[in-house]
Design an enzyme around this catalytic site. Sequence first.
Site, PDB file in Angstrom:
ATOM      1  N   CYS A 155      44.921  39.304  43.049  1.00 40.88           N
ATOM      2  CA  CYS A 155      44.801  40.930  43.589  1.00 40.88           C
ATOM      3  C   CYS A 155      46.840  41.833  43.640  1.00 40.88           C
ATOM      4  O   CYS A 155      47.063  42.155  43.506  1.00 40.88           O
ATOM      5  CB  CYS A 155      44.369  41.165  45.039  1.00 40.88           C
ATOM      6  SG  CYS A 155      42.936  40.798  44.657  1.00 40.88           S
ATOM      7  N   HIS A 162      47.576  46.654  49.684  1.00 41.22           N
ATOM      8  CA  HIS A 162      46.290  46.021  48.990  1.00 41.22           C
ATOM      9  C   HIS A 162      44.741  45.902  49.656  1.00 41.22           C
ATOM     10  O   HIS A 162      44.723  45.894  50.992  1.00 41.22           O
ATOM     11  CB  HIS A 162      46.335  44.949  48.882  1.00 41.22           C
ATOM     12  CG  HIS A 162      45.160  43.287  48.678  1.00 41.22           C
ATOM     13  ND1 HIS A 162      44.980  44.419  47.646  1.00 41.22           N
ATOM     14  CD2 HIS A 162      44.759  42.721  49.230  1.00 41.22           C
ATOM     15  CE1 HIS A 162      43.281  43.160  47.322  1.00 41.22           C
ATOM     16  NE2 HIS A 162      43.665  42.317  48.037  1.00 41.22           N
ATOM     17  N   GLU A 197      42.565  39.773  36.642  1.00 43.37           N
ATOM     18  CA  GLU A 197      42.144  38.288  36.612  1.00 43.37           C
ATOM     19  C   GLU A 197      40.703  38.421  35.983  1.00 43.37           C
ATOM     20  O   GLU A 197      39.759  38.134  35.828  1.00 43.37           O
ATOM     21  CB  GLU A 197      41.527  38.241  38.497  1.00 43.37           C
ATOM     22  CG  GLU A 197      42.722  37.933  38.818  1.00 43.37           C
ATOM     23  CD  GLU A 197      42.397  38.752  40.579  1.00 43.37           C
ATOM     24  OE1 GLU A 197      41.438  38.448  41.211  1.00 43.37           O
ATOM     25  OE2 GLU A 197      42.734  40.055  41.377  1.00 43.37           O
TER      26      GLU A 197
END
Lengths: 73, 413
Positions: free
Chosen positions: B114, B237, B82
């Site tokens: 993400c 995550h 990102e």
Amino acid sequence: MLKEQLLAVLPDLDPASVVPSASMRSLGADSMDRMDVVVGTVEALGIDAALHRFGDAANLGELTDLILEAVPA
Amino acid sequence: MTAVGIEDIGAYFGTAHVEVGELFQARGLEQARLANLLMRRKSVALPCEDIVTMAVNAARPVLDRLGAEGRATIETVVVATESGVDLAKSAAAFALAFLDLPKTCRVFEVKQACHGGAAAFQMAAASLAVSPRRGRALVIAGDAPIPVQGSYAEPSQGAGAIAVLLGEPRLARWHADRYGLWSFDNTDFRRPAVDVDVINVDLSIMSYIDCLIGSYKNYSEHTASDFGASFDALAMHTPFPGMVRGAHRTAARRLSGMDAAGIDLDFKKRVSASLEVPAEVGNIYSGCTLMALASSLRHHSTTTGHELGVYSYGGGCSSEFIGLTASADTERTPAAAQLDAALSARTKISVERYDAVLDVARRTLPGTPDADDCLRGVSDLVTTAAHTAGPLLMLGSIKDHHREYLWCDKDMS
């Protein structure tokens, strides 16, 4: 029910401070506390709805409205 | 179809870290909140670092181990981030110049908050599985965010990159049919400018849990899987380890009917290994899921191999649950040793020095036309890290939007 869950997660909280205009954040709940309160409330009420619909509430009053909308008839 | 899997993993977690407890104290944050974060330290990006340098520094150990003959078989380099340095040219294309890879290579960048790293992993693995060429792919994911000073997000905003070499299944085997998907439109996280993160924390956490349950249900519909019994380890995550503990708690109750004591045991047995490295590094956004996966392979090693469930979530939002088969003795691999080395290469810095680094971080943000001597004031951290990590690529200067990189070693003056 929401108040009950909040006091269970934050046992030191003054019950009188749990009013519709208060946010969980202003009452000292961190993000994981807030998650536990919301998940605990919807599960106790038998709500089978996506959790993200409760993610935009600015205070306890708005959260209550969103939860009431999702309570099964 | 060719057997494909994770052949090797490289890691780069910067040259410096701060103690999260010290940061809480310095910022006047409530100490009580530290417990729910489950963080110990976080990596700090220097002004001379961007996603290109981090990608190269994560990949270089893997490519060194692979050798020239192996490097010639790499046909895909993808960087998920990102924090791209250019809106047209991919970070992978920038990185190619420093990785000694063949011209017979496709290079591109992936973005989906993400989830980018896991999405790239899945696409690259699938392309290898259907190709008759028996090639390899390099999937690199990471981020260098500008921390929001004084916020509760700051203690978990890390820096770093993970490089996953896909090819022979030495560390874990990939399965073409083991995935579950769940995506919908929300606005929980956006980065409308390179140094502006807009996040709705509550919406993000709720969406993360919705997606974990949704993607897992989609997975189980196609694989007859059981959340509590089909996986010996789980990696998810990890924006901060406490998030994973909370999500696991909800998912284990809803998907497997576990009680509180069972959930606690299950977390320690199957999940905690995946959080060891994230607790030292912090949030590396697109690289988070692959970092948790690497941490699990390092800290949850078995003598016979085991089933590993991987959950990826990215704001916006998109998610995937992936089933892998971990190989035996993954803790005794070069990848495991280098993961440890990437952590130990960092120098502990004080909050005061960390703030000094942040004060000049915007000097070199993507989009900056000119910046001279980007190593000014931080070269000692780079040379110290190079003692352990070997030569590190750093941003030297920016001239008329052209980023000039240089290799730094331990003897750099």
